[in-house]
Each structure stands twice: as C-alpha cells, then as structure tokens.
Design a protein around this motif. Sequence first.
Motif, mmCIF file in Angstrom:
data_model
loop_
_atom_site.group_PDB
_atom_site.id
_atom_site.type_symbol
_atom_site.label_atom_id
_atom_site.label_comp_id
_atom_site.label_asym_id
_atom_site.label_seq_id
_atom_site.Cartn_x
_atom_site.Cartn_y
_atom_site.Cartn_z
ATOM 1 N N GLU A 42 0.985 -1.424 0.397
ATOM 2 C CA GLU A 42 -0.288 -0.113 -0.226
ATOM 3 C C GLU A 42 0.682 1.420 -0.205
ATOM 4 O O GLU A 42 0.487 2.452 -0.142
ATOM 5 C CB GLU A 42 -0.953 0.041 1.105
ATOM 6 C CG GLU A 42 -2.046 -1.137 0.420
ATOM 7 C CD GLU A 42 -1.215 -2.025 1.726
ATOM 8 O OE1 GLU A 42 -0.352 -2.331 2.588
ATOM 9 O OE2 GLU A 42 -2.118 -3.386 1.155
ATOM 10 N N TYR A 43 2.209 1.052 0.238
ATOM 11 C CA TYR A 43 2.564 2.150 0.653
ATOM 12 C C TYR A 43 3.829 2.252 -0.796
ATOM 13 O O TYR A 43 4.523 2.078 -0.664
ATOM 14 C CB TYR A 43 4.083 2.447 1.882
ATOM 15 C CG TYR A 43 4.243 3.602 2.132
ATOM 16 C CD1 TYR A 43 3.302 4.683 2.919
ATOM 17 C CD2 TYR A 43 5.393 3.686 1.537
ATOM 18 C CE1 TYR A 43 4.237 6.125 2.467
ATOM 19 C CE2 TYR A 43 6.389 5.335 2.052
ATOM 20 C CZ TYR A 43 5.511 6.582 2.373
ATOM 21 O OH TYR A 43 6.202 7.158 2.984
ATOM 22 N N TYR A 44 3.050 2.978 -1.528
ATOM 23 C CA TYR A 44 3.755 3.103 -2.756
ATOM 24 C C TYR A 44 5.257 3.837 -3.187
ATOM 25 O O TYR A 44 5.796 4.186 -4.335
ATOM 26 C CB TYR A 44 2.917 3.361 -3.801
ATOM 27 C CG TYR A 44 2.416 4.853 -3.901
ATOM 28 C CD1 TYR A 44 0.797 5.065 -2.942
ATOM 29 C CD2 TYR A 44 2.647 6.056 -3.803
ATOM 30 C CE1 TYR A 44 0.349 6.039 -2.130
ATOM 31 C CE2 TYR A 44 2.389 7.433 -3.765
ATOM 32 C CZ TYR A 44 1.245 6.956 -3.344
ATOM 33 O OH TYR A 44 1.347 8.788 -2.264
ATOM 34 N N ALA A 190 -2.224 3.842 1.894
ATOM 35 C CA ALA A 190 -0.828 4.619 1.841
ATOM 36 C C ALA A 190 -0.729 4.837 3.491
ATOM 37 O O ALA A 190 0.093 4.002 4.586
ATOM 38 C CB ALA A 190 -0.033 5.391 1.092
ATOM 39 N N TYR A 191 -1.374 5.149 4.331
ATOM 40 C CA TYR A 191 -1.346 5.757 5.600
ATOM 41 C C TYR A 191 -2.351 4.682 6.475
ATOM 42 O O TYR A 191 -2.678 5.107 7.348
ATOM 43 C CB TYR A 191 -1.438 7.241 5.434
ATOM 44 C CG TYR A 191 -0.694 7.512 4.885
ATOM 45 C CD1 TYR A 191 0.560 7.920 5.815
ATOM 46 C CD2 TYR A 191 -0.082 7.898 3.552
ATOM 47 C CE1 TYR A 191 1.453 9.097 5.316
ATOM 48 C CE2 TYR A 191 0.473 8.669 2.532
ATOM 49 C CZ TYR A 191 1.882 9.247 3.465
ATOM 50 O OH TYR A 191 2.871 9.582 3.452
ATOM 51 N N ASN A 192 -3.029 3.662 6.059
ATOM 52 C CA ASN A 192 -3.641 3.125 7.052
ATOM 53 C C ASN A 192 -3.613 1.353 6.214
ATOM 54 O O ASN A 192 -4.816 0.998 5.773
ATOM 55 C CB ASN A 192 -5.691 3.437 6.504
ATOM 56 C CG ASN A 192 -5.757 4.893 7.055
ATOM 57 O OD1 ASN A 192 -6.170 5.034 8.605
ATOM 58 N ND2 ASN A 192 -5.505 5.818 6.571
ATOM 59 N N ASN A 271 1.620 15.796 9.265
ATOM 60 C CA ASN A 271 1.227 16.248 7.927
ATOM 61 C C ASN A 271 2.108 15.662 7.177
ATOM 62 O O ASN A 271 3.922 15.619 6.941
ATOM 63 C CB ASN A 271 1.408 17.629 7.888
ATOM 64 C CG ASN A 271 -0.182 18.312 9.340
ATOM 65 O OD1 ASN A 271 -0.776 17.866 8.988
ATOM 66 N ND2 ASN A 271 0.474 18.726 9.418
ATOM 67 N N SER A 272 1.921 15.532 6.301
ATOM 68 C CA SER A 272 2.009 14.527 4.537
ATOM 69 C C SER A 272 1.878 15.395 3.313
ATOM 70 O O SER A 272 0.808 14.815 3.082
ATOM 71 C CB SER A 272 2.394 13.245 4.536
ATOM 72 O OG SER A 272 3.196 12.523 3.892
ATOM 73 N N TYR A 273 2.406 16.342 3.321
ATOM 74 C CA TYR A 273 1.973 17.210 2.094
ATOM 75 C C TYR A 273 2.622 16.776 0.854
ATOM 76 O O TYR A 273 3.187 16.057 0.416
ATOM 77 C CB TYR A 273 2.861 18.671 2.015
ATOM 78 C CG TYR A 273 2.064 19.767 3.025
ATOM 79 C CD1 TYR A 273 1.080 20.279 2.966
ATOM 80 C CD2 TYR A 273 2.636 19.517 4.371
ATOM 81 C CE1 TYR A 273 0.222 20.754 4.485
ATOM 82 C CE2 TYR A 273 2.002 20.085 5.968
ATOM 83 C CZ TYR A 273 1.205 20.947 5.126
ATOM 84 O OH TYR A 273 0.183 21.858 6.706
HETATM 85 C C1 AVI Z 1 9.375 10.038 5.796
HETATM 86 N N1 AVI Z 1 7.926 10.717 4.960
HETATM 87 C C2 AVI Z 1 8.324 10.938 4.309
HETATM 88 C C3 AVI Z 1 6.966 9.662 5.817
HETATM 89 C C4 AVI Z 1 5.889 10.179 4.767
HETATM 90 O O1 AVI Z 1 5.680 9.085 3.725
HETATM 91 O O2 AVI Z 1 5.173 11.289 5.799
HETATM 92 C C5 AVI Z 1 6.517 8.647 6.859
HETATM 93 C C6 AVI Z 1 5.148 7.935 7.122
HETATM 94 N N2 AVI Z 1 4.356 8.366 7.473
HETATM 95 C C7 AVI Z 1 3.634 7.535 7.712
HETATM 96 N N3 AVI Z 1 4.079 6.463 6.978
HETATM 97 C C8 AVI Z 1 5.225 7.156 6.174
#
Ligand code: AVI
Length: 309
Positions: A42-44, A190-192, A271-273
């Motif tokens: 999920e975390y692409y 990606a965050y869940n 926050n992740s912009y």
């Molecule tokens: C480190 N950073 C780029 C990650 C992001 O996606 O913002 C941190 C992260 N937080 C939750 N998943 C990953």
Amino acid sequence: MKNTLTEELLVSLSADKPSISPKFFYDDVGSHLFDVITLLNEYYPTRTEKWIMVAYRREIADAVAHCDVLVDLGAGNCAKGSQLFTSIKPKQYRALDISKEYLEAAVADLEKQFPQIEMSAQAVDLSLPLTFPELQALRKVFFYPGSSIGNFDPEKADQFFINLAQECYGNGGLLIGVDLVKDTQTLNLAYNDPLGVTAAFNLNALLNVNRLIGSNFKLQDWEHYAFYNASQSRIEMHLRARSDVQVTLPSNGSQDHIISFSKGDLIHTENSYKYTQENFVEKLRRAGFTDIQCWTDPKKHFLVCFANT
Ligand code: AVI
C-alpha cells in the motif's frame, strides 16, 4: 535534556490542538517500523521513487553532469545515496542525519567498497539552517529523497529550499523526490495499511515519549487515525483517544503535570504534504533554482526532480 523535552511536550500536548512532533516516531523500534512501511504494497512512494531512479538513471546522471560533493540529507543507512555513486561519480560523499552513530557505521562500510570517494558523516538537525563554508568553491549536489520534504509545512519547505539554493553558490543542484497529489483512496490506503504497521508506527511515538520523559500514555487508550485532507493537500496522522484519558507528565522537583483528554480528542502527530508537479517546480523556482528537470512513473504517483542553480 529530560526537562527540555518535558517542557516541549507539555506545551504541545496542552495546546488547543494537541500535537506530538514527528521526530518522536524515530526511536529504534520506530525506525524499524518505518523500514517495514516502505516494504508494504500500500505504501507506494519508496518503490515508485526507486523505479524512477533506475528507469531514468542515465538522464538523471546527465542532468547532474558533474558532482564534486554529494550531500545526502537524511542519509539513514546511506543505501539510496550510495546507489548514485556509479552513475553520478561524486568525488566526495557527505552523509547527514540526526543519528550520528548509525550513520558512521554505514559510512565506514561504504568507505571499504568505494575507497576512491572521500566520505564523512555528520549529525545535523534538518529543521535548522545548513551551512557548508568549506565546500563553497565545489559543485555540490544535495540529495533529498523519499518525499521527506512532504513532512515540512509548505513555508518551512520554502525556507529549506532557499537555504539550499544559497548554499550552492551558483554552482550546484538539488536531486529530490516528492510524493504527488493523487486519488484519495490510494493516499488513504498508504497511511492505513491493513496489517496495521502504520498504526503501530504512529502509536509507538507514545511509547517513545514515555521512555524519554517518564509519562504514562497507555497504548490501549489511543487509536491510529489518518486521512487525506484535500483542502490542504496533506495526509494528517493523529492519535485519537478511545475513552476519557488522563496522562501524567512527571516534573523534576515541582508538581507533576496532568493532561486530560476526552473520548475522541486528537493528538496531531504528522502532516505529509502532497504536491502537483507544477506547484513543486514553482516552489523550487521561487527559491532560486533554475533548469528544473522532472521524471515520474507511468501512474504519475511520484516525482523526482533535479534543479540547478
Ligand atoms: C518519512 N516520510 C516521508 C513518511 C511519509 O510518508 O510522510 C513518514 C510516514 N508516515 C506514515 N507513513 C510514512
């Protein structure tokens, strides 16, 4: 140290909108949990950035053209930086990160593999201005992968870019990876992640805070809550109280501090912009970069840019 951290957390947790800085994610367990996140389907971002770096290896090396010093910002285990050695051929490699010990071990390993490259490791806090007077005359290429820039508020990111552009002294550049705005479902997933690794990563910040200042957060009182806030173009991560909760922050000498949360209250942790290519290029241009070249993946999920000065 303990008192300063207690004070910092007392202020941030007692604010109208309680928060814990994302720096508290990265103790040993948190750093390993983040490594696992980067492996999740999920975390692409991580694998997509890697795909772009490999697919456009030649074009990226041509854009960089000549590199006296590769300055790896947030180098970690130096894996991403060292993958550029054969294509970019830097004469020097400067690895920067918050944790010096981890970094020194990684750099020591690399020195054996690449004896022709002069290397050094330096502990830095990237939220503070960077300066490299001794490198002024050399062509520096700053490397900031992984969309770590997304964890800066946009104004802070502008300051960061202005600082880097100035430090190039008209002869250098920035190679950077950034996550792009995309459909809400992909971002939220990606965050869940269903395995709960991101939830563990988020909750672990409470354990780290307990360890550092002796507070008594209990994991069962809190749950992971992350969502895409489209109006701000950012993923927000929070911890949400599962019931009414009281947390004690011990104080040396004076009375302990007790902070009360009601069921449903939030502690903002990150926050992740996410940017559009146009917004991001404009941001780099405003900071003083020119000749900006960009590469992306077929789904346009992630962006890699090289910006000259
Ligand atoms: C480190 N950073 C780029 C990650 C992001 O996606 O913002 C941190 C992260 N937080 C939750 N998943 C990953």
